[in-house]
Design an enzyme around this catalytic site. Structure first.
Site, PDB file in Angstrom:
ATOM      1  CG  ASP A  13      -2.209   0.951   1.059  1.00  0.00           C
ATOM      2  OD1 ASP A  13      -1.984   2.114   0.803  1.00  0.00           O
ATOM      3  OD2 ASP A  13      -3.327   0.421   0.993  1.00  0.00           O
ATOM      4  CG  HIS A 117     -16.028 -12.382  -5.122  1.00  0.00           C
ATOM      5  ND1 HIS A 117     -16.972 -12.851  -5.176  1.00  0.00           N
ATOM      6  CD2 HIS A 117     -15.667 -11.378  -4.225  1.00  0.00           C
ATOM      7  CE1 HIS A 117     -17.933 -11.885  -4.475  1.00  0.00           C
ATOM      8  NE2 HIS A 117     -17.037 -11.147  -3.661  1.00  0.00           N
TER       9      HIS A 117
END
Length: 192
Positions: A13, A117
């Site tokens: 990140d 997912h």
């Protein structure tokens, strides 16, 4: 979940504060799991290396992108990851609704792009939808199905269709709950 399965993880990140929040959240979650299972939270956390530059992903065999559901952001991240990790790495997106075939257009080798997912909460839910784009190779699909199993997950293959499997089932169910409320079939607590 990858670190719990014994895999080394680089958590990327660009926002250092987001990495700190992620670490704190993982510490809390792992402490809860350790209270019920023979999990060693310190060992799991030691396998996670927080990084803030895409170049830190060089040499990774797998990338699982889990950015917010914004097409342009996901396209950018997948293109950058493909540039850094090289042509052999598998690029997975944790999208819940964006077409994998569209996401694969960001990458020179669309055959290595696939969807993963995960269901929430990820540490507890076993199901993972494995979504093939039109260009996703059988080899990539097998590799991701195997990775899911290493993580203790139950992979279910889905074709690239709006909502995949779970959201196509979930959305009508949510709509029906709203209709039931609207028609005074029951109280909100009963319908929840």
């Amino acid at each position: 979940v990858c670190a719990q399965a014994g895999l080394s993880v680089r958590l990327l990140d660009v926002d250092h504060a987001a990495l700190q929040r992620a670490r704190a959240g993982m510490e809390t979650s792992l402490a809860r799991l350790a209270a019920r299972t023979p999990l060693d939270p310190v060992a799991v956390l030691d396998r996670i290396e927080p990084v803030s530059a895409m170049e830190a992903l060089a040499g990774c065999d797998w990338v699982i992108e889990a950015a917010p559901e914004r097409l342009e952001l996901k396209l950018h991240l997948l293109a950058e990851a493909a540039r850094v990790v090289g042509p052999a790495a598998v690029l997975a997106s944790n999208t819940s609704s964006i077409a994998l075939t569209r996401l694969a257009t960001a990458v020179p080798q669309p055959e290595r792009v696939i969807g993963m997912h995960f269901m929430n909460p990820v540490p507890l839910m076993k199901l993972v939808e494995v979504i093939r784009g039109l260009g996703t190779s059988d080899e990539t699909t097998r590799a991701i199905v195997d990775l899911c199993k290493v993580m203790g997950k139950e992979p279910v293959e889905a074709n690239d269709s709006p909502g995949f499997i779970s959201n196509r089932i979930l959305c009508p169910m949510i709509n029906e709950a709203v209709f039931a409320l609207q028609e005074n079939v029951g109280t909100p607590e009963a319908i929840d």
